[in-house]
Design a protein around this motif. Structure first.
Motif, short mmCIF file in Angstrom:
data_model
loop_
_atom_site.label_atom_id
_atom_site.label_comp_id
_atom_site.label_asym_id
_atom_site.label_seq_id
_atom_site.Cartn_x
_atom_site.Cartn_y
_atom_site.Cartn_z
N ARG A 58 177.82 -9.15 95.54
CA ARG A 58 177.04 -8.38 96.50
C ARG A 58 176.08 -7.51 95.72
O ARG A 58 176.50 -6.65 94.93
N ARG A 121 181.78 -5.55 111.24
CA ARG A 121 181.55 -6.62 110.25
C ARG A 121 180.26 -6.37 109.48
O ARG A 121 180.19 -6.61 108.27
N ASP A 124 180.75 -3.67 106.85
CA ASP A 124 181.44 -4.18 105.66
C ASP A 124 180.46 -4.90 104.71
O ASP A 124 180.68 -4.94 103.50
N LEU A 125 179.40 -5.45 105.28
CA LEU A 125 178.40 -6.17 104.49
C LEU A 125 177.31 -5.25 103.94
O LEU A 125 176.46 -5.66 103.17
N ASN A 141 167.23 -13.31 103.55
CA ASN A 141 167.76 -12.92 104.85
C ASN A 141 166.58 -12.87 105.81
O ASN A 141 165.43 -12.79 105.38
N GLU A 162 172.93 -14.73 99.41
CA GLU A 162 174.24 -14.17 99.08
C GLU A 162 175.34 -14.90 99.85
O GLU A 162 175.23 -15.10 101.07
N GLY A 164 178.14 -13.76 100.68
CA GLY A 164 178.73 -12.86 101.66
C GLY A 164 178.05 -12.89 103.01
O GLY A 164 178.63 -12.47 104.02
N GLN A 165 176.81 -13.39 103.05
CA GLN A 165 176.09 -13.47 104.31
C GLN A 165 176.24 -14.84 104.99
O GLN A 165 175.71 -15.04 106.08
N TRP A 168 177.04 -15.52 108.78
CA TRP A 168 176.10 -14.95 109.74
C TRP A 168 174.93 -15.89 110.02
O TRP A 168 174.57 -16.73 109.21
#
Length: 399
Positions: A58, A121, A124-125, A141, A162, A164-165, A168
């Motif tokens: 991240r 959520r 957290d990101l 993004n 990323e 982590g995304q 989504w």
């Protein structure tokens, strides 16, 4: 411009989202993916990799201090439309786990709205108010890529840089000031990847249109307030006069036939109003009173095409001179050669760049020229305005 849907027609959303994650893993690891990234995604990943961001961690996203966030919110014209945007999204968010985000032109998240689970959520990101959600900060993004591409963007799962995304989707569109064309920020709707619906793009486009139409409505109301406040002064003014706001939009005209807008006035600067001549702007509360400096109607221009181009204006007893960019000097010279018939955007693109593929650039350059130097150039077609006479002085060639 409508938002392009991230899922091709006929593709099953869960299967396609998994394919995108596999594609991401293959590209980042240097393998050959079975599914090629969209051109939009490929361009963004190239930019992000060039910035040194990592896909498996991240990247840093520190949020602004509350005081700076409050300052940006207060200074954003979008504060006047956030209530309407919340209503549009709120009607949908009760039935779907989605998140409304509005940023400023720097990609800083100013406002967030959504159901509590999706807000948690997002927190957290690091997807929260005050965070700067640009490509340089968080990789590919929809918000940052919409800013980089100057276009609406929808991204799904593995199209994000990323990892982590990847759970989504995000759909975003830039919002522009309808008065000036300036970028104000981005409206974005995000949610769990497997809840993406084809209607999300239309929802974001509706939000963008609503924001810009409400800004325009506020602009028209501001002009009316300016006109009412200046009524006593206008009644006493002798001769032709214009009443304009700070951006040059006309609230009232008397004895002067102009369009909806002139160049933005500035203290101590003579302003050229074609068909009227040189005018002296007088500051009022919330706007300007524009009156001719004398009765001369012709604006005389001298264009010096030396190594450092200069434009000189004379009209009656008023005059100014300003440096020009080489591009603006070239546009003036081309319009001078074209005469009263002028040039279409296509013709000007061909003359400047050798093809007709630069229409957006041409329109932007002419818009900047008019903003910097007054409405000396008319549009549709591009031509020197009525009452403007231009003499061109070219630098002597080598002997």
């Amino acid at each position: 411009m409508s938002v392009p849907h991230a899922v091709p027609p006929g593709r099953h959303l869960p299967d396609y989202a998994r394919d995108l994650v596999r594609m991401h893993d293959a590209v980042i690891s240097g393998s050959r993916p079975n599914l090629r990234p969209r051109a939009l995604v490929s361009r963004s990943w190239s930019r992000v990799l060039g910035l040194g961001l990592t896909a498996d961690g991240r990247n840093v996203r520190a949020a602004l201090a509350e005081e700076e966030l409050a300052r940006r919110r207060h200074g954003s014209p979008l504060r006047n439309v956030i209530g309407e945007l919340r209503q549009v999204i709120g009607a949908v968010s009760d039935a779907s786990p989605l998140l409304l985000v509005v940023t400023d032109a720097d990609g800083v998240i100013l406002w967030q709205e959504g159901a509590s689970p999706v807000l948690r959520r997002a927190e957290d990101l690091g997807f929260r108010a005050g965070a700067q959600w640009t490509e340089a900060n968080v990789g590919t993004n929809a918000i940052g890529t919409a800013l980089a591409e100057a276009a609406p963007v929808e991204l799904l799962a593995g199209e994000h840089f990323e990892q982590g995304q990847h759970p989504w989707y995000c759909t975003a569109a830039p919002i522009h000031d309808p008065r000036t064309g300036a970028l104000l920020g981005v409206v974005d709707v995000s949610g769990p990847a497997l809840t993406l619906h084809p209607a999300i793009g239309a929802l974001v486009e509706t939000a963008r249109r609503l924001a810009e139409s409400q800004l325009w409505r506020g602009h028209r109301q501001g002009l009316e307030r300016l006109r009412r406040s200046a009524e006593p002064l206008l009644a006493a003014a002798a001769g032709p006069a214009l009443l304009v706001d700070d951006d040059g939009w006309v609230a009232h005209s008397s004895g002067i036939a102009v369009g909806d807008r002139i160049a933005a006035p500035a203290d101590g600067q003579v302003i050229a109003v074609p068909g009227v001549g040189a005018c002296i702007p007088e500051r009022l509360a919330g706007g300007w009173l524009i009156r001719p400096s004398d009765r001369g109607r012709t604006v005389l221009l001298d264009l010096d095409l030396s190594a450092s181009p200069v434009l000189r204006l004379r009209s009656g007893d008023a005059e100014w001179h300003r440096p020009l960019t080489k591009r603006h000097a070239e546009i003036f010279a081309l319009l001078h050669s074209a005469g009263p018939a002028g040039l279409t955007a296509q013709a000007l693109s061909r003359a400047l760049f050798g093809d007709t593929e630069h229409l957006v650039t041409v329109r932007a350059e002419v818009s900047r020229l008019r903003r910097l130097h007054g409405t000396l150039v008319e549009t549709r077609p591009y031509r020197l305005a009525d009452g403007v006479r231009l003499a061109v002085h070219r630098a002597p060639g080598p002997s």
